[in-house]
Design a protein around this motif. Structure first.
Motif, short mmCIF file in Angstrom:
data_model
loop_
_atom_site.label_atom_id
_atom_site.label_comp_id
_atom_site.label_asym_id
_atom_site.label_seq_id
_atom_site.Cartn_x
_atom_site.Cartn_y
_atom_site.Cartn_z
N LEU A 160 44.06 29.51 -7.17
CA LEU A 160 42.70 30.01 -7.11
C LEU A 160 41.77 29.27 -8.06
CD1 LEU A 160 40.69 32.12 -6.05
CD2 LEU A 160 41.42 33.64 -7.89
N LYS A 161 42.25 28.99 -9.25
CA LYS A 161 41.40 28.35 -10.25
C LYS A 161 41.84 26.92 -10.53
CE LYS A 161 40.02 32.66 -12.47
NZ LYS A 161 39.98 33.45 -13.72
N ASP A 162 43.12 26.73 -10.87
CA ASP A 162 43.63 25.39 -11.15
C ASP A 162 42.85 24.71 -12.29
OD1 ASP A 162 45.79 23.90 -10.55
OD2 ASP A 162 45.15 23.32 -8.54
N PHE A 163 42.53 25.48 -13.34
CA PHE A 163 41.81 24.94 -14.48
C PHE A 163 42.76 24.15 -15.37
CE2 PHE A 163 38.64 28.71 -14.47
CZ PHE A 163 38.03 28.19 -13.35
N ALA A 164 42.32 22.99 -15.84
CA ALA A 164 43.15 22.13 -16.67
C ALA A 164 42.30 21.47 -17.74
CB ALA A 164 43.85 21.07 -15.81
N ILE A 165 42.98 20.94 -18.77
CA ILE A 165 42.30 20.32 -19.90
C ILE A 165 42.16 18.82 -19.65
CG2 ILE A 165 42.28 19.98 -22.40
CD1 ILE A 165 42.20 22.91 -21.53
#
Length: 288
Positions: A160-165
Motif C-alpha cells: 500500500l505504501k512501500d515507503f523507503a529511505i
C-alpha cells in the motif's frame, strides 16, 4: 539518572534532539497548527521548557488550509559550526498511495540564535521530494540529505505504501541535490521512515522508524563501514523496541539520539497512550 516518562507530555510527536555544550534542544511536529516547529530546552534531559518556535511568520511560511494531518511533518534539529538547522516537510494533502505525484516538499530554516524566534531564516527548499528529512555532515564536509518516499510505482500487488529511505548529497545554500538519490533502506513491513544518521568511531549508523505510525511502529538500526551511501548491515537485535496493542504505551518509534555531556547516549521517541473512552490518543515524547 532517574526520570519518569513522558518527558514532554501531550501532543508532541516525532521528537528530534541536539546538544550544544551543556544545553539540549528538542523540536516536534506541529502538522496543521501554527506557529510551527516548537523548540524545547533542557539542561538535564528531564525538565523541559518551551522557548519558542522556528516557523512564526506567515510572511515567510504559510500553511494554506491543509487537511487534518497535513502541514508540517517530522521536524529534525541539527547543529553544525555555530548554526542551528531545523528540517521539515509541508504539504496540503496526503495521498501517496493513490497518486505518486503528490509528495511533500522538504525545506530547512536556520539561525545562529536559537533563543530569538525572529532570527530564523526564510525556508530553503530541497529539490529532492519526500518527507522525514534528515541532514548529516560527514567528516570530509559532505552534506547528505535522507528522505522517505515510495520505492515502487503503483503496480498490482504492490504494498500500500512501500515507503523507503533514499539519500543524496546536497548543496545547502541552494537546497539542490548534487547526486542521484540512492535507496539505502527498505522494510518488509512496507514502511521505513524517520531516518537519522550518526557516525561513531569507524561506523556510520542509520536509525529508522518502521511498520507505520500505528500498532506496528518500531525502531531499527543498521550500520555501515563505508559511509552514508552504504552498504548497510542490519543489526542483529532488531527491532530495538516494539510496543504492542496490549501495552499501556503504544506506537513507540520515530527516535532521535543525542550524546550526553558524560558520553552516555540517550534516545527520544514518540509514544501513544490510547484513551479508552474513545478513539483519541495523545502523542508524547519519551526518553531512554
Amino acid at each position: 539518572m532517574s526520570f519518569t516518562n513522558p518527558i514532554i507530555p501531550g501532543f508532541n510527536p516525532d521528537p528530534s534532539i541536539v546538544r550544544v555544550d551543556h544545553d539540549f534542544f528538542l523540536v516536534t511536529s506541529t502538522f496543521e497548527y501554527f506557529p510551527g516547529a516548537p523548540i524545547y530546552h533542557s539542561r538535564d534531559l528531564i525538565q523541559w521548557s518551551l522557548i519558542g518556535h522556528a516557523l512564526t511568520r506567515p510572511s515567510k511560511f504559510q500553511i494554506h488550509t491543509p487537511e487534518p494531518g497535513g502541514g508540517v511533518w517530522a521536524t529534525t534539529i541539527r547543529y553544525h559550526r555555530g548554526v542551528f538547522y531545523i528540517v521539515a516537510a509541508s504539504f496540503q494533502r496526503y495521498r501517496p498511495q493513490q497518486d505518486d505525484r503528490v509528495w511533500p516538499q522538504g525545506f530547512y530554516v536556520k539561525t545562529t540564535d536559537i533563543w530569538d524566534d525572529d532570527s530564523w531564516s526564510d525556508p530553503i527548499y530541497f529539490d529532492q521530494v519526500g518527507f522525514d528529512q534528515d541532514l548529516f555532515w560527514d567528516d570530509d564536509g559532505t552534506v547528505y540529505l535522507s528522505s522517505t518516499y515510495r520505492k515502487l510505482q503503483p503496480t498490482p500487488g504492490a504494498k500500500l505504501k512501500d515507503f523507503a529511505i533514499h539519500i543524496c548529497t546536497v548543496d545547502l545554500p541552494t537546497g539542490r541535490s548534487t547526486s542521484e538519490p540512492k535507496l539505502i533502506r527498505e522494510s518488509s513491513s512496507g514502511v521505513a521512515e524517520g531516518s537519522h544518521i550518526f557516525k561513531r568511531d569507524r561506523y556510520w549508523y542509520l536509525f529508522t522508524a518502521e511498520g507505520g505510525t500505528e500498532s506496528g511502529h518500531s525502531e531499527w538500526v543498521c550500520r555501515s563501514e563505508s559511509g552514508p551511501l552504504g552498504p548497510w548491515e542490519v543489526g542483529p537485535n532488531n527491532p530495538l523496541w516494539l510496543n504492542g496493542v496490549e501495552d499501556e504505551v503504544q506506537n513507540t518509534g520515530h527516535a532521535d539520539l543525542v550524546e550526553g555531556v558524560n558520553g552516555q547516549w540517550w534516545a527520544v521517541l514518540l509514544g501513544v497512550r490510547p484513551m479508552r473512552r474513545g478513539k483519541e490518543w495523545e502523542e508524547s515524547v519519551l526518553g531512554w
